[in-house]
Design an enzyme around this catalytic site. Structure first.
Site, PDB file in Angstrom:
ATOM      1  N   CYS A  97       0.833  -1.204   0.000  1.00 46.44           N
ATOM      2  CA  CYS A  97       0.000   0.000   0.000  1.00 46.44           C
ATOM      3  C   CYS A  97       0.868   1.255   0.000  1.00 46.44           C
ATOM      4  CB  CYS A  97      -0.925  -0.014   1.212  1.00 46.44           C
ATOM      5  SG  CYS A  97      -2.118   1.331   1.233  1.00 46.44           S
ATOM      6  N   CYS A 196      -6.492  -1.745   8.093  1.00 44.53           N
ATOM      7  CA  CYS A 196      -7.745  -1.068   7.767  1.00 44.53           C
ATOM      8  C   CYS A 196      -8.785  -2.063   7.253  1.00 44.53           C
ATOM      9  CB  CYS A 196      -7.497   0.038   6.751  1.00 44.53           C
ATOM     10  SG  CYS A 196      -6.676  -0.484   5.232  1.00 44.53           S
TER      11      CYS A 196
END
EC number: 2.8.1.13
Length: 357
Positions: A97, A196
């Protein structure tokens, strides 16, 4: 009169990124806040995070942009994670990410839409430029308990040149204190402790069950003897002890996940150790790729202690890591091995396999 330099502050809506934005603003930058919209739902990477980021930008009197990358996040992170677990490995989504989204798509947006080539984030890490080597370096944060250099090892030289880490010299307590002193609305916001994705799904088990069909299979020892049954091989990772549901006269640990045969292999703790491992997709950071083996301190998991090892470069962006002092526990394919010289990150790669020879 020379105008102040511009910088993008990547804002998640948490205290770290908010204080980072406040710090670069205090340093005289003209700051533009940008929040990546990663997925639907509530949580730090969803609507709650965007609302908190917007409030902080209002408090700091800086513009705020929301960039919808939900599709890219699904393709780049969610699919990557799911496919990894299907294959029996334990992927590392955070480093991917950082490289592909936070310092990939976000930086591209900053340059193309805003004309800004520098991004400040709330990561706990340090970076700079070494005039002797001609390379940008990456180093651990002062606060070792919050250091995130392990997750940033895959950033390219170009990405490091564009990165600013205002919290690298601070502790988490100092960050919290400064947020309160500045009166930021997120000063007392609880810290997110999960990925997340996990936060949005409620648990990693929920997330995986929503994406992977559960198939029961055998739990076996290293000789192939059947000891029990599992409820989906994707729920297990190398080194795991809890949740095996198998009785034995000694503690059992996951030694391997054999996804092809839908088997989970368990054994004694020493059977889950390795003297060496091979890594791929190697990224050399603070130094160029060496021609000969080097000595370094290697970290094979985010929270593991660095250990002395020999790094042997291999063709096609590979390397072999031989641990110098003792076998290492729970070396999981899919995780990163990151090697350091003191505080500086020399390089890292994705663990492909490990061995006891």
């Amino acid at each position: 009169m020379t105008s102040s330099p511009k910088i993008v502050a990547a804002l998640s809506g948490g205290v770290d990124s908010s204080v980072a934005a406040a710090l670069v603003r205090k340093q005289g930058y003209r700051v533009c806040g940008v929040t990546l919209w990663l997925m639907r739902g509530k949580g730090s990477c969803c609507s709650d995070g965007m609302k908190d980021a917007a409030r902080v930008c209002e408090q700091l009197d800086i513009p705020h942009h929301i960039v919808d990358i939900r599709q890219q996040f699904e393709e780049t992170i969610v699919d990557f994670l799911v496919e990894g677990y299907r294959e029996g490995i334990t992927p590392l989504p955070c480093s991917r990410c950082n490289k592909e989204l936070k310092f990939g798509l976000l930086l591209e947006y900053a340059r193309r839409k805003l004309g800004i080539g520098t991004v400040a984030t709330g990561h706990y890490a340090r970076t700079g430029f070494d005039g002797q080597t001609g390379r940008h370096w990456l180093a651990r944060a002062v606060d070792r308990t919050k250091d995130q250099s392990y997750f940033l090892y895959d950033l390219s030289q170009e990405q490091l040149a564009s990165a600013v880490f205002p919290l690298g010299e601070m502790t988490k307590d100092q960050t919290r204190t400064l947020a309160a002193e500045l009166g930021l609305s997120v000063a007392h916001k609880p810290e997110s402790m999960d990925l997340c994705l996990v936060e949005a799904a409620g648990s990693m088990r929920n997330f995986l069950n929503a994406h992977i069909d559960t198939r029961r299979g055998e739990i076996v020892d290293t000789s192939g003897k059947i000891l029990g049954e599992h409820d989906g091989a994707h729920h297990y990772t190398v080194g795991q002890r809890r949740g095996l549901g198998v009785a034995a006269p000694y503690p059992l640990y996951v030694v391997a996940v054999d996804a092809a045969n839908n088997r989970v292999v368990v054994g004694a703790r020493e059977e889950a150790t390795a003297c060496e491992c091979t890594v791929g997709q190697v990224n050399w950071v603070s130094m160029a790729e060496p021609e000969a083996p080097i000595q370094a301190e290697v970290q094979v998991r985010y929270r593991s202690q660095p250990v002395q090892a020999t790094i042997i470069p291999l063709p096609a962006r590979g390397a072999r890591i031989a641990f110098d002092d003792a076998p290492q526990f729970a070396i999981s394919p899919g995780q990163a091995a990151v090697w350091y010289a003191g505080e500086r990150v020399l390089g890292g790669g994705i663990i492909l396999a490990s061995g006891r020879s």
